[in-house]
Design a protein around this motif. Structure first.
Motif, PDB file in Angstrom:
ATOM      1  N   ASN A 156       0.826  -1.220   0.000  1.00  0.00           N
ATOM      2  CA  ASN A 156       0.000   0.000   0.000  1.00  0.00           C
ATOM      3  C   ASN A 156       0.859   1.269   0.000  1.00  0.00           C
ATOM      4  O   ASN A 156       0.342   2.361   0.106  1.00  0.00           O
ATOM      5  N   LYS A 157       2.192   1.106  -0.120  1.00  0.00           N
ATOM      6  CA  LYS A 157       3.144   2.208  -0.242  1.00  0.00           C
ATOM      7  C   LYS A 157       3.261   3.062   1.033  1.00  0.00           C
ATOM      8  O   LYS A 157       3.793   4.179   0.995  1.00  0.00           O
ATOM      9  N   ALA A 158       2.761   2.540   2.149  1.00  0.00           N
ATOM     10  CA  ALA A 158       2.865   3.282   3.408  1.00  0.00           C
ATOM     11  C   ALA A 158       4.336   3.553   3.732  1.00  0.00           C
ATOM     12  O   ALA A 158       5.166   2.660   3.662  1.00  0.00           O
ATOM     13  N   GLY A 159       4.615   4.807   4.069  1.00  0.00           N
ATOM     14  CA  GLY A 159       5.924   5.177   4.587  1.00  0.00           C
ATOM     15  C   GLY A 159       7.034   5.341   3.566  1.00  0.00           C
ATOM     16  O   GLY A 159       8.172   5.646   3.945  1.00  0.00           O
TER      17      GLY A 159
ATOM     18  N   ASP B  49      10.692   5.879   5.026  1.00  0.00           N
ATOM     19  CA  ASP B  49      11.096   7.025   5.839  1.00  0.00           C
ATOM     20  C   ASP B  49      10.497   6.825   7.231  1.00  0.00           C
ATOM     21  O   ASP B  49       9.273   6.882   7.396  1.00  0.00           O
ATOM     22  N   PRO B  50      11.334   6.607   8.245  1.00  0.00           N
ATOM     23  CA  PRO B  50      10.793   6.303   9.580  1.00  0.00           C
ATOM     24  C   PRO B  50       9.908   7.420  10.142  1.00  0.00           C
ATOM     25  O   PRO B  50       9.017   7.155  10.954  1.00  0.00           O
ATOM     26  N   ARG B  51      10.114   8.656   9.683  1.00  0.00           N
ATOM     27  CA  ARG B  51       9.268   9.755  10.184  1.00  0.00           C
ATOM     28  C   ARG B  51       7.845   9.655   9.661  1.00  0.00           C
ATOM     29  O   ARG B  51       6.922  10.248  10.216  1.00  0.00           O
ATOM     30  N   LYS B  52       7.665   8.902   8.545  1.00  0.00           N
ATOM     31  CA  LYS B  52       6.329   8.778   7.975  1.00  0.00           C
ATOM     32  C   LYS B  52       5.518   7.666   8.637  1.00  0.00           C
ATOM     33  O   LYS B  52       4.302   7.629   8.504  1.00  0.00           O
TER      34      LYS B  52
ATOM     35  N   ASP C 114       3.407   4.654   9.269  1.00  0.00           N
ATOM     36  CA  ASP C 114       2.506   3.908   8.387  1.00  0.00           C
ATOM     37  C   ASP C 114       1.706   4.824   7.472  1.00  0.00           C
ATOM     38  O   ASP C 114       0.783   4.374   6.798  1.00  0.00           O
ATOM     39  N   ALA C 115       2.044   6.113   7.439  1.00  0.00           N
ATOM     40  CA  ALA C 115       1.243   7.046   6.653  1.00  0.00           C
ATOM     41  C   ALA C 115       1.462   6.825   5.155  1.00  0.00           C
ATOM     42  O   ALA C 115       2.583   6.620   4.693  1.00  0.00           O
ATOM     43  N   ILE C 116       0.375   6.877   4.410  1.00  0.00           N
ATOM     44  CA  ILE C 116       0.467   6.838   2.945  1.00  0.00           C
ATOM     45  C   ILE C 116       0.901   8.244   2.509  1.00  0.00           C
ATOM     46  O   ILE C 116       0.254   9.226   2.905  1.00  0.00           O
ATOM     47  N   PRO C 117       1.976   8.362   1.717  1.00  0.00           N
ATOM     48  CA  PRO C 117       2.480   9.701   1.396  1.00  0.00           C
ATOM     49  C   PRO C 117       1.652  10.431   0.342  1.00  0.00           C
ATOM     50  O   PRO C 117       2.129  10.797  -0.730  1.00  0.00           O
ATOM     51  N   SER C 118       0.366  10.654   0.652  1.00  0.00           N
ATOM     52  CA  SER C 118      -0.514  11.438  -0.208  1.00  0.00           C
ATOM     53  C   SER C 118      -1.638  11.978   0.658  1.00  0.00           C
ATOM     54  O   SER C 118      -2.175  11.263   1.512  1.00  0.00           O
ATOM     55  N   THR C 119      -2.018  13.241   0.433  1.00  0.00           N
ATOM     56  CA  THR C 119      -3.136  13.798   1.210  1.00  0.00           C
ATOM     57  C   THR C 119      -4.448  13.143   0.798  1.00  0.00           C
ATOM     58  O   THR C 119      -5.449  13.234   1.508  1.00  0.00           O
ATOM     59  N   LYS C 120      -4.432  12.453  -0.338  1.00  0.00           N
ATOM     60  CA  LYS C 120      -5.612  11.725  -0.787  1.00  0.00           C
ATOM     61  C   LYS C 120      -5.825  10.451   0.044  1.00  0.00           C
ATOM     62  O   LYS C 120      -6.895   9.867   0.033  1.00  0.00           O
ATOM     63  N   GLY C 121      -4.724   9.986   0.660  1.00  0.00           N
ATOM     64  CA  GLY C 121      -4.805   8.785   1.488  1.00  0.00           C
ATOM     65  C   GLY C 121      -4.620   7.499   0.730  1.00  0.00           C
ATOM     66  O   GLY C 121      -4.685   6.411   1.284  1.00  0.00           O
ATOM     67  N   VAL C 122      -4.390   7.604  -0.575  1.00  0.00           N
ATOM     68  CA  VAL C 122      -4.154   6.419  -1.387  1.00  0.00           C
ATOM     69  C   VAL C 122      -3.211   6.786  -2.523  1.00  0.00           C
ATOM     70  O   VAL C 122      -3.223   7.906  -3.018  1.00  0.00           O
ATOM     71  N   LEU C 123      -2.355   5.843  -2.848  1.00  0.00           N
ATOM     72  CA  LEU C 123      -1.425   6.043  -3.965  1.00  0.00           C
ATOM     73  C   LEU C 123      -1.610   4.908  -4.943  1.00  0.00           C
ATOM     74  O   LEU C 123      -1.560   3.757  -4.543  1.00  0.00           O
TER      75      LEU C 123
END
Ligand SMILES: [Mn+2]
Length: 195
Positions: A84-87, A181-184, A186-195
Motif C-alpha cells: 500500500n506504499k505506506a511510509g 522514511d521512519p518519520r512517515k 505507516d502514513a500513505i504519502p498522499s493527502t488523498k490517502g491512497v497512492l
C-alpha cells in the motif's frame, strides 16, 4: 518483507522475476541479451533492490518481446512489493554523470504512469541490443509500476555512457523513492490517502 515474485509464461517469453526492495543490490540476471543484463544489473546494484530476472524469450524473432516483458515483470514485481506504499519516500531524483555524459532522472511512484523521454542515440545498437528499445523499456516499467518518470539526457557523446548514466540515475532515484522514511511511519504519502 517487501518482496514479490512474478512468473509469467506466454508464447513469446518465459519469465521469472523476484525483487526485494530492502535488499543490498544483489542480482541474478539472465535475459539472453548481454547488454540488457548489464543494465538491469546496474539498476539492482545502485537501487539496492535485490533482483532476480531470468528470461527465455523469442530472440529468434527480435529483442522486442524480451526487452518489453523484462520491464513489465520487473515493474509488476516492484508494485506488488510496495504493497500500500505506506511510509515510502515516493519521490526520487538524481543527476547522473558518467565521464562526458550527464543525465537527469526524476520520478514519482504516483500510480499515474507517464514517461517523458528526452534522449537519443547515434548508434543503432549497443552490443547486440537495439538502442530504440531503451525508451520502450522505461515506458513499460513506468506503466507496470505506476511511475511518473522523467528522463533527460542533458549532454553526452558516448552511447554506452548515455544509457548507463540513465539506468544508474533511475536506480538512485528509485532507491530514494522506495526507501521507508521512519518519520512517515505507516502514513500513505498522499493527502488523498491512497497512492
Ligand atoms: Mn558499462
Amino acid at each position: 518483507m517487501r518482496t514479490a515474485r512474478i512468473d509469467r509464461n506466454t508464447s513469446e517469453t518465459q519469465i521469472a522475476v523476484a525483487v526485494n526492495l530492502d535488499g543490498t543490490g544483489v542480482y541474478d540476471v539472465s535475459t539472453g541479451i548481454g547488454f540488457l543484463d548489464h543494465m538491469i544489473e546496474q539498476f539492482a546494484r545502485h537501487s539496492l533492490i535485490d533482483i532476480e530476472c531470468r528470461i527465455v524469450g523469442d530472440l529468434h524473432v527480435d529483442q522486442h518481446h524480451t526487452v518489453e516483458d523484462s520491464a513489465i515483470a520487473l515493474g509488476q514485481a516492484i508494485l506488488e512489493a510496495l504493497g500500500n506504499k505506506a511510509g515510502i519516500g515516493r519521490y526520487g531524483s538524481a543527476y547522473s554523470p558518467m565521464d562526458e555524459t550527464l543525465a537527469r532522472v526524476a520520478l514519482d511512484i504516483s500510480g499515474r504512469p507517464w514517461l517523458v523521454w528526452k534522449a537519443a542515440f547515434s548508434q543503432p545498437r549497443l552490443g547486440e541490443m537495439d538502442t530504440e528499445l531503451f525508451e520502450h523499456w522505461f515506458q513499460s516499467i513506468a506503466q507496470a509500476a505506476g511511475i511518473t518518470l522523467h528522463i533527460e539526457l542533458l549532454y553526452g557523446q558516448n552511447n554506452h555512457h548515455i544509457i548507463e548514466g540513465i539506468f544508474k540515475g533511475f536506480a538512485r532515484a528509485m532507491r530514494t523513492a522506495v526507501t521507508l522514511d521512519p518519520r512517515k511511519g505507516d502514513a500513505i504519502p498522499s493527502t488523498k490517502g491512497v497512492l
